[in-house]
Design an enzyme around this catalytic site. Structure first.
Site, PDB file in Angstrom:
ATOM      1  N   TYR A  28     -49.241 -81.014 -40.828  1.00  0.00           N
ATOM      2  CA  TYR A  28     -48.189 -79.824 -41.155  1.00  0.00           C
ATOM      3  C   TYR A  28     -47.687 -80.386 -41.997  1.00  0.00           C
ATOM      4  O   TYR A  28     -46.368 -81.303 -41.218  1.00  0.00           O
ATOM      5  CB  TYR A  28     -47.425 -78.951 -40.499  1.00  0.00           C
ATOM      6  CG  TYR A  28     -49.296 -78.042 -38.965  1.00  0.00           C
ATOM      7  CD1 TYR A  28     -49.896 -77.604 -40.637  1.00  0.00           C
ATOM      8  CD2 TYR A  28     -49.015 -77.116 -38.460  1.00  0.00           C
ATOM      9  CE1 TYR A  28     -51.368 -77.051 -39.926  1.00  0.00           C
ATOM     10  CE2 TYR A  28     -49.552 -76.902 -37.818  1.00  0.00           C
ATOM     11  CZ  TYR A  28     -50.943 -76.117 -38.465  1.00  0.00           C
ATOM     12  OH  TYR A  28     -51.628 -75.301 -38.414  1.00  0.00           O
ATOM     13  N   PRO A  55     -50.788 -64.944 -35.970  1.00  0.00           N
ATOM     14  CA  PRO A  55     -49.986 -63.511 -35.026  1.00  0.00           C
ATOM     15  C   PRO A  55     -49.555 -63.310 -35.978  1.00  0.00           C
ATOM     16  O   PRO A  55     -49.769 -61.529 -35.381  1.00  0.00           O
ATOM     17  CB  PRO A  55     -49.289 -64.465 -34.079  1.00  0.00           C
ATOM     18  CG  PRO A  55     -48.653 -65.518 -34.355  1.00  0.00           C
ATOM     19  CD  PRO A  55     -49.462 -66.354 -35.531  1.00  0.00           C
ATOM     20  N   LEU A  56     -48.512 -63.354 -37.023  1.00  0.00           N
ATOM     21  CA  LEU A  56     -47.992 -61.874 -37.386  1.00  0.00           C
ATOM     22  C   LEU A  56     -48.329 -61.508 -38.904  1.00  0.00           C
ATOM     23  O   LEU A  56     -47.556 -60.969 -39.687  1.00  0.00           O
ATOM     24  CB  LEU A  56     -46.376 -62.890 -37.892  1.00  0.00           C
ATOM     25  CG  LEU A  56     -45.635 -62.927 -36.391  1.00  0.00           C
ATOM     26  CD1 LEU A  56     -43.873 -63.749 -36.856  1.00  0.00           C
ATOM     27  CD2 LEU A  56     -45.509 -62.069 -35.488  1.00  0.00           C
TER      28      LEU A  56
HETATM   29  N1  LIG Z   1     -55.975 -73.278 -37.077  1.00  0.00           N
HETATM   30  C1  LIG Z   1     -55.242 -72.564 -38.101  1.00  0.00           C
HETATM   31  O1  LIG Z   1     -56.543 -72.791 -39.048  1.00  0.00           O
HETATM   32  C2  LIG Z   1     -54.547 -72.220 -38.068  1.00  0.00           C
HETATM   33  C3  LIG Z   1     -54.030 -71.593 -39.668  1.00  0.00           C
HETATM   34  C4  LIG Z   1     -52.549 -71.095 -39.540  1.00  0.00           C
HETATM   35  C5  LIG Z   1     -51.766 -71.033 -38.726  1.00  0.00           C
HETATM   36  N2  LIG Z   1     -52.271 -72.025 -37.330  1.00  0.00           N
HETATM   37  C6  LIG Z   1     -50.710 -72.195 -36.543  1.00  0.00           C
HETATM   38  O2  LIG Z   1     -50.430 -70.689 -36.227  1.00  0.00           O
HETATM   39  C7  LIG Z   1     -48.965 -70.921 -36.833  1.00  0.00           C
HETATM   40  C8  LIG Z   1     -48.637 -69.441 -36.252  1.00  0.00           C
HETATM   41  O3  LIG Z   1     -49.466 -69.149 -37.341  1.00  0.00           O
HETATM   42  P1  LIG Z   1     -48.159 -69.063 -39.051  1.00  0.00           P
HETATM   43  O4  LIG Z   1     -46.828 -69.793 -38.326  1.00  0.00           O
HETATM   44  O5  LIG Z   1     -48.978 -69.620 -40.343  1.00  0.00           O
HETATM   45  O6  LIG Z   1     -47.870 -67.145 -39.607  1.00  0.00           O
HETATM   46  P2  LIG Z   1     -47.612 -65.960 -38.594  1.00  0.00           P
HETATM   47  O7  LIG Z   1     -47.021 -66.430 -37.518  1.00  0.00           O
HETATM   48  O8  LIG Z   1     -47.963 -65.217 -38.331  1.00  0.00           O
HETATM   49  O9  LIG Z   1     -46.040 -65.804 -39.437  1.00  0.00           O
HETATM   50  C9  LIG Z   1     -45.443 -66.787 -40.582  1.00  0.00           C
HETATM   51  C10 LIG Z   1     -44.543 -66.301 -41.132  1.00  0.00           C
HETATM   52  O10 LIG Z   1     -44.346 -64.815 -40.164  1.00  0.00           O
HETATM   53  C11 LIG Z   1     -42.592 -65.480 -41.003  1.00  0.00           C
HETATM   54  N3  LIG Z   1     -41.618 -64.429 -39.888  1.00  0.00           N
HETATM   55  C12 LIG Z   1     -42.077 -65.337 -38.119  1.00  0.00           C
HETATM   56  N4  LIG Z   1     -40.655 -64.568 -37.640  1.00  0.00           N
HETATM   57  C13 LIG Z   1     -40.416 -63.268 -38.126  1.00  0.00           C
HETATM   58  C14 LIG Z   1     -39.971 -61.999 -38.162  1.00  0.00           C
HETATM   59  N5  LIG Z   1     -39.450 -62.052 -36.568  1.00  0.00           N
HETATM   60  N6  LIG Z   1     -39.909 -61.477 -38.973  1.00  0.00           N
HETATM   61  C15 LIG Z   1     -40.322 -61.409 -39.952  1.00  0.00           C
HETATM   62  N7  LIG Z   1     -41.096 -62.831 -40.498  1.00  0.00           N
HETATM   63  C16 LIG Z   1     -41.261 -63.271 -39.702  1.00  0.00           C
HETATM   64  C17 LIG Z   1     -42.453 -66.630 -41.068  1.00  0.00           C
HETATM   65  O11 LIG Z   1     -41.147 -67.021 -42.544  1.00  0.00           O
HETATM   66  P3  LIG Z   1     -39.603 -68.225 -41.713  1.00  0.00           P
HETATM   67  O12 LIG Z   1     -39.853 -68.849 -41.354  1.00  0.00           O
HETATM   68  O13 LIG Z   1     -38.789 -67.204 -42.707  1.00  0.00           O
HETATM   69  O14 LIG Z   1     -39.573 -66.774 -40.415  1.00  0.00           O
HETATM   70  C18 LIG Z   1     -43.960 -67.106 -42.273  1.00  0.00           C
HETATM   71  O15 LIG Z   1     -43.895 -66.827 -43.379  1.00  0.00           O
HETATM   72  C19 LIG Z   1     -49.168 -71.866 -37.147  1.00  0.00           C
HETATM   73  O16 LIG Z   1     -47.697 -72.939 -37.327  1.00  0.00           O
HETATM   74  C20 LIG Z   1     -49.862 -73.142 -36.865  1.00  0.00           C
HETATM   75  O17 LIG Z   1     -49.082 -73.580 -35.914  1.00  0.00           O
HETATM   76  C21 LIG Z   1     -53.183 -72.347 -37.817  1.00  0.00           C
END
Ligand SMILES: NC(=O)c1ccc[n+]([C@@H]2O[C@H](COP(=O)([O-])OP(=O)(O)OC[C@H]3O[C@@H](n4cnc5c(N)ncnc54)[C@H](OP(=O)(O)O)[C@@H]3O)[C@@H](O)[C@H]2O)c1
Length: 303
Positions: free
Chosen positions: A76, A230-231
């Site tokens: 990351y 998750p979002l």
């Molecule tokens: N195993 C895998 O293949 C894999 C793949 C993807 C992710 N992951 C893990 O899963 C975690 C979660 O996934 P993710 O971070 O990619 O996606 P997510 O949690 O679904 O969404 C994050 C996105 O939503 C925005 N966001 C966060 N909180 C918000 C809110 N309250 N209102 C509006 N927008 C919001 C963030 O922007 P801002 O930063 O501007 O808030 C970011 O663009 C990652 O951090 C990583 O550790 C694992």
């Protein structure tokens, strides 16, 4: 080397505590609402570097709010490589609180020309583990996922050789628990013949609920199911229904309802929302206090 950590009580207080706990691997209690670190370095798998000071502030505030489970990976990183999630975690939180569980994952690695590629070579895993030990500043990793597929499981491929390699490092004492990411039920069953699997991290959220077979297998075995995105990861086709529940019944945001839904969808789900901003962090952690009604759950059920 530090002895394995066995923790049965925590001193943290904060909204994340309202999400109640899950015992990872039988000995690591975590709040079911944790934190994903991928968005600290860049707002995606890669991209322009985000401000490192803000990243550290987000991490410290997350722990203040009760987060005791952080999901990361040594890959990351911002596109220019100057900001990495692991370095921020170390800078912000080391020496780590006794209650903090840091989960990382191995499988993808950067090629010489900077592309992120999935490896299937078991010999490539030890340097990846060593990179995590070094960048996080620990001599044992709490939880390591073997990340197998690129967002989707590679159906029909054996993961035995790679998982055996990680299991040997677990026996050696440099990994406490093992997990799998981007897998199907066959991968899970195969891995469990080699070593215990304590968590599975797959693509799942209110707008993508098709991975029920793996979720059910996790429930039956008491394995944590840790949905990534998750979002919705920026693309949520349940947005209208989430907005309806959010506005009509809870005076909440759609992100909060998406997280509350994940926590309500199964006792084994652990949410790890990712953000690089303090405002979204506060908003996301407050989701742990929302209780959805049966009518909300009906509306959000997959159709
Ligand atoms: N195993 C895998 O293949 C894999 C793949 C993807 C992710 N992951 C893990 O899963 C975690 C979660 O996934 P993710 O971070 O990619 O996606 P997510 O949690 O679904 O969404 C994050 C996105 O939503 C925005 N966001 C966060 N909180 C918000 C809110 N309250 N209102 C509006 N927008 C919001 C963030 O922007 P801002 O930063 O501007 O808030 C970011 O663009 C990652 O951090 C990583 O550790 C694992």
């Amino acid at each position: 080397m530090d002895p394995p950590r066995r923790r049965h009580h925590r001193l943290n207080k904060g909204p994340a505590m309202s999400s109640h706990t899950f015992l990872l691997g039988g000995d690591l209690p975590v709040n079911r609402l944790g934190f994903g670190a991928m968005r600290l370095s860049a707002n995606g798998f890669t991209g322009p570097a985000r401000d490192p000071e803000t990243g550290c502030a987000v991490l410290r505030r997350a722990v203040e709010l009760g987060v005791d489970h952080i999901d990361t990976a040594s890959f990351y990183a911002s596109a220019d490589g100057t900001v990495t999630a692991n370095a921020l975690i170390r800078e912000a939180l080391h020496p780590y609180p006794e209650s903090l569980v840091i989960a990382t994952k191995v499988g993808p690695g950067y090629t010489d020309d900077g592309k992120l590629e999935q490896t299937t070579d078991p010999a490539a895993l030890r340097p990846m583990i060593e990179a995590n030990l070094e960048t996080l500043g620990v001599d044992r990793l709490d939880l390591v996922y073997l990340r197998v597929g690129q967002m989707q499981p590679p159906h029909g491929e054996s993961i035995a050789a790679q998982f055996e390699t990680l299991a040997a490092m677990r026996d050696e004492g440099i990994i406490t628990h093992l997990g799998l990411s981007n897998v199907d039920t066959e991968h899970l069953a195969e891995a469990r013949t080699i070593a215990p699997v304590v968590a599975v991290q797959n693509h799942f959220h209110a707008g993508k609920q098709d991975d029920t077979a793996v979720l059910k297998a996790c429930e039956e075995a008491g394995i944590a199911f840790v949905p990534f995105f998750p979002l919705g990861g920026g693309a949520d086709n349940a947005a209208d229904r989430l907005a309806e529940v959010a506005a009509r019944r809870h005076d909440a945001t759609t992100a909060q309802i998406a997280l509350a839904w994940l926590l309500a969808s199964s006792p084994v789900t652990l949410a790890i929302p990712g953000t690089g901003t303090l405002a979204h962090l506060e908003e996301n952690m407050a989701a742990a206090t929302i209780t959805l009604t049966p009518a909300d759950l009906d509306l959000l059920a997959s159709t």
